[in-house]
Write a protein that holds these residues in place. Sequence first.
Motif: not given
Ligand code: NI
Length: 292
Positions: A221, A223, A228, A262, A291-292
Motif C-alpha cells: 500500500h 499513503h 510514515e 511499501h 496497511s501500516i
Molecule cells: Ni504504511
Amino acid sequence: MQNEIINATVKDLPIIYQLFEEAIHFQRKNNYVGWNSYDKDFIKADINNGLLYKITRNEDILGIFSICYSDELIWRENENSDAIYLHRIVLNQRFKGEKIFQKILDWSILLAKEKKLKSIRMDTWADNEKIISYYKSYGFKFIENYTTPATEDLPIQHRNLRVALLQLDIDYSDFSFDSLKKINIKQEFATINLYWSQKIIGKTNGQLIKLAKGKGEIKWHKHDDQDELFILYKGNLTIQLRDRKIEMYEGDMFIVPKGIEHCPRADEEVEFLIMGLSVTSGSAVCNRNNSI
Ligand code: NI
C-alpha cells in the motif's frame, strides 16, 4: 429510561425476523427500492459471531444492525481493514422519530475510535436517492456505485445488487491527551493484542505518535497524504519497497515518504513506533489485510 446497545442472541430471532419483514413491507408499501427478502442464515451467523447488535430499552428492541471489520467483496481494493462496516440495519418503525440511527452511529464511532479505525462504511441501494441523502445528512460521503457479485458469500438480498458505497471519516482532531502525564512505552506495548493495529499514545505538533505490534506480512500500500516514520522498538522488521528492502533492527529509524509503496514484514513479533498525520491502518478481525 436508558437505551442500550448489546449483542443480540438466538432468543431474539423471532423479533429480528419480524423487524426484517416489517421493513420489507414498509419499503414495498412506499415503493422504495429495498429488500425483496432476507437471509436467515446470515442473521444466525452474525449472532454466532457476536456481530449482530440490538439497541434496546427495557423489553423493547428499537433496532438491529450487524457490524464487520472487513468487507472485501464489496469494497475490493479499498478494503484495508481500517473501518467498521455497518450492515443490515433495521429500525423498529414503532420508534420512528427517536433518532435511533444516530445512536447506532454514535456507538459505532466510539468503537471505531477505540480501535483507532479510520472510518465507518456502509452500502445502500444505489437507486434509492432518499436513503442516500438520509445517510449523507449524518456525515457520510458517497464513494462510488458498485454492482455486487452473485455469490453465496453475500446474503441473498445482497447479491447482484447495485449499491452505493458510503463512508464517514472518523475525526481524530479532538483526540486529547493529558500533556503533563508521563507515558511508558513498554507498558503501552503490553496493552496491544492485535497485530498491525495502531494505538495512539500521543499527539505533538499535529502528528500522532502511535505504537503497533506486527508479525507476518501485510499488503502492499501507499499513503498519498503523509510520510510514515518507523522507529523499531523490539525485534527485526523488514520494510519492503518496490526496489529495495530496508532491514530494521532495534533502535533503527526509517521514514517511508508519502506516495511510496511499501509492505512491512516481520518473521517474529516486532514492536515499533510510528508517527504520522493520522491512523493509517486498523485492526484485523475478519481478515488479515492491514496497511501500516
Ligand atoms: Ni504504511
